[in-house]
Design a protein around this motif. Sequence first.
Motif, PDB file in Angstrom:
ATOM      1  N   SER A 107       0.847  -1.195   0.000  1.00 33.23           N
ATOM      2  CA  SER A 107       0.000   0.000   0.000  1.00 33.23           C
ATOM      3  C   SER A 107       0.872   1.230   0.000  1.00 33.23           C
ATOM      4  N   SER A 108       0.393   2.300  -0.654  1.00 33.44           N
ATOM      5  CA  SER A 108       1.067   3.598  -0.545  1.00 33.44           C
ATOM      6  C   SER A 108      -0.014   4.672  -0.445  1.00 33.44           C
ATOM      7  N   PHE A 109       0.385   5.826   0.070  1.00 33.40           N
ATOM      8  CA  PHE A 109      -0.593   6.869   0.415  1.00 33.40           C
ATOM      9  C   PHE A 109      -0.160   8.195  -0.184  1.00 33.40           C
ATOM     10  N   ARG A 110      -1.120   8.951  -0.742  1.00 27.19           N
ATOM     11  CA  ARG A 110      -0.852  10.322  -1.198  1.00 27.19           C
ATOM     12  C   ARG A 110      -2.078  11.151  -0.887  1.00 27.19           C
ATOM     13  N   GLY A 111      -1.963  12.071   0.048  1.00 28.85           N
ATOM     14  CA  GLY A 111      -3.137  12.820   0.483  1.00 28.85           C
ATOM     15  C   GLY A 111      -4.203  11.832   0.952  1.00 28.85           C
ATOM     16  N   PRO A 112      -5.464  12.010   0.498  1.00 31.70           N
ATOM     17  CA  PRO A 112      -6.516  11.086   0.924  1.00 31.70           C
ATOM     18  C   PRO A 112      -6.511   9.768   0.135  1.00 31.70           C
ATOM     19  N   LEU A 113      -5.644   9.676  -0.898  1.00 31.53           N
ATOM     20  CA  LEU A 113      -5.659   8.492  -1.779  1.00 31.53           C
ATOM     21  C   LEU A 113      -4.833   7.344  -1.196  1.00 31.53           C
ATOM     22  N   THR A 114      -5.375   6.151  -1.233  1.00 33.80           N
ATOM     23  CA  THR A 114      -4.615   4.946  -0.897  1.00 33.80           C
ATOM     24  C   THR A 114      -4.534   4.073  -2.146  1.00 33.80           C
ATOM     25  N   SER A 115      -3.337   3.657  -2.505  1.00 33.59           N
ATOM     26  CA  SER A 115      -3.148   2.723  -3.618  1.00 33.59           C
ATOM     27  C   SER A 115      -2.682   1.400  -3.042  1.00 33.59           C
ATOM     28  N   THR A 116      -3.315   0.324  -3.483  1.00 29.04           N
ATOM     29  CA  THR A 116      -3.029  -0.986  -2.902  1.00 29.04           C
ATOM     30  C   THR A 116      -2.881  -2.004  -4.019  1.00 29.04           C
ATOM     31  N   SER A 117      -1.874  -2.866  -3.900  1.00 34.59           N
ATOM     32  CA  SER A 117      -1.807  -3.971  -4.857  1.00 34.59           C
ATOM     33  C   SER A 117      -1.714  -5.283  -4.079  1.00 34.59           C
ATOM     34  N   TRP A 118      -2.414  -6.277  -4.609  1.00 37.56           N
ATOM     35  CA  TRP A 118      -2.476  -7.613  -4.005  1.00 37.56           C
ATOM     36  C   TRP A 118      -2.078  -8.644  -5.053  1.00 37.56           C
ATOM     37  N   GLN A 119      -1.423  -9.691  -4.580  1.00 35.01           N
ATOM     38  CA  GLN A 119      -1.185 -10.865  -5.429  1.00 35.01           C
ATOM     39  C   GLN A 119      -1.447 -12.092  -4.580  1.00 35.01           C
ATOM     40  N   ALA A 120      -2.008 -13.124  -5.201  1.00 34.45           N
ATOM     41  CA  ALA A 120      -2.210 -14.397  -4.492  1.00 34.45           C
ATOM     42  C   ALA A 120      -1.692 -15.511  -5.390  1.00 34.45           C
ATOM     43  N   SER A 121      -1.005 -16.465  -4.774  1.00 37.26           N
ATOM     44  CA  SER A 121      -0.469 -17.587  -5.549  1.00 37.26           C
ATOM     45  C   SER A 121      -0.454 -18.849  -4.696  1.00 37.26           C
ATOM     46  N   VAL A 122      -0.576 -19.981  -5.368  1.00 34.38           N
ATOM     47  CA  VAL A 122      -0.461 -21.283  -4.697  1.00 34.38           C
ATOM     48  C   VAL A 122       0.790 -21.949  -5.225  1.00 34.38           C
ATOM     49  N   GLU A 123       1.693 -22.300  -4.306  1.00 39.85           N
ATOM     50  CA  GLU A 123       2.961 -22.930  -4.690  1.00 39.85           C
ATOM     51  C   GLU A 123       3.605 -22.191  -5.872  1.00 39.85           C
ATOM     52  N   ARG A 124       3.677 -20.875  -5.747  1.00 41.81           N
ATOM     53  CA  ARG A 124       4.307 -19.968  -6.724  1.00 41.81           C
ATOM     54  C   ARG A 124       3.557 -19.865  -8.041  1.00 41.81           C
ATOM     55  N   THR A 125       2.404 -20.519  -8.176  1.00 41.56           N
ATOM     56  CA  THR A 125       1.596 -20.360  -9.382  1.00 41.56           C
ATOM     57  C   THR A 125       0.558 -19.285  -9.107  1.00 41.56           C
ATOM     58  N   PRO A 126       0.533 -18.199  -9.915  1.00 39.73           N
ATOM     59  CA  PRO A 126      -0.400 -17.103  -9.614  1.00 39.73           C
ATOM     60  C   PRO A 126      -1.858 -17.514  -9.729  1.00 39.73           C
ATOM     61  N   ILE A 127      -2.670 -16.976  -8.823  1.00 38.15           N
ATOM     62  CA  ILE A 127      -4.140 -17.107  -8.928  1.00 38.15           C
ATOM     63  C   ILE A 127      -4.695 -15.824  -9.529  1.00 38.15           C
ATOM     64  N   VAL A 128      -4.292 -14.689  -8.939  1.00 34.88           N
ATOM     65  CA  VAL A 128      -4.843 -13.408  -9.379  1.00 34.88           C
ATOM     66  C   VAL A 128      -3.942 -12.296  -8.867  1.00 34.88           C
ATOM     67  N   GLU A 129      -3.904 -11.181  -9.616  1.00 38.51           N
ATOM     68  CA  GLU A 129      -3.339  -9.961  -9.048  1.00 38.51           C
ATOM     69  C   GLU A 129      -4.339  -8.837  -9.275  1.00 38.51           C
ATOM     70  N   ALA A 130      -4.348  -7.899  -8.358  1.00 40.95           N
ATOM     71  CA  ALA A 130      -5.331  -6.813  -8.447  1.00 40.95           C
ATOM     72  C   ALA A 130      -4.740  -5.560  -7.829  1.00 40.95           C
TER      73      ALA A 130
END
Length: 207
Positions: A107-130
């Motif tokens: 996560s990072s913050f600028r003024g009222p804005l929050t930017s967030t990135s997520w990644q999920a993986s099983v045994e290093r194989t990606p499921i999704v990033e957002a």
Amino acid sequence: MTGHAYPPAPWQMHGSMWMSVFKLREDARTATGEPRPAGTYAVGFVSYVEPSPLTYSELLAARYLGDGPRKGFVSITDIWVDSPASVAGGRELWAIPKHLCDFDLESSFRGPLTSTSWQASVERTPIVEASFTDVSRVAPRVPMKGKVWQPGIDDHPDDADIVMAGTARALPCRARWHFASGGPLGFLSGARRVGSFRTKDFRLAFD
Ligand SMILES: CC(=O)CC(=O)O
């Protein structure tokens, strides 16, 4: 039985959620062949933090059950967490079919804005990033309630109802999702996103 200790219900959970709603137009199947009917799916990442009785990250997809006998309920079709105790409690208390996976959260913050990135993986194989951009830090606190119905599983053979109730600071947000094709949520790749929101500082009882 899963063999991990977990707190008794209700769980008084605190945290944040980043969620989008998708319309899946046609019946689909997961990469392992499980049916995922057409309909409305909420897909989200959750970070459960102190003073929750368990702290962990979560990725879930839940299907809205429509206007039939379970009007107003969703059912969790796919869910991963990074806590063996949460897997055990979710499965044995409420028939929530949790599995383990790995998460990256930034996560990072600028003024009222929050930017967030997520990644999920099983045994290093990606499921999704957002990734998400939100201003929920300035949102007012409002009541929040949800009803979940789960079909029985090996660890909890009876069907289960779960009620979530509490408060949160929630506002619509901007979101971008990439579901790994061939991954367990690949069936959502062609689904149409209809809205996204960030829920910050929720306090929710799960019972
Ligand atoms: C009650 C729960 O199991 C909460 C969650 O992790 O979804």
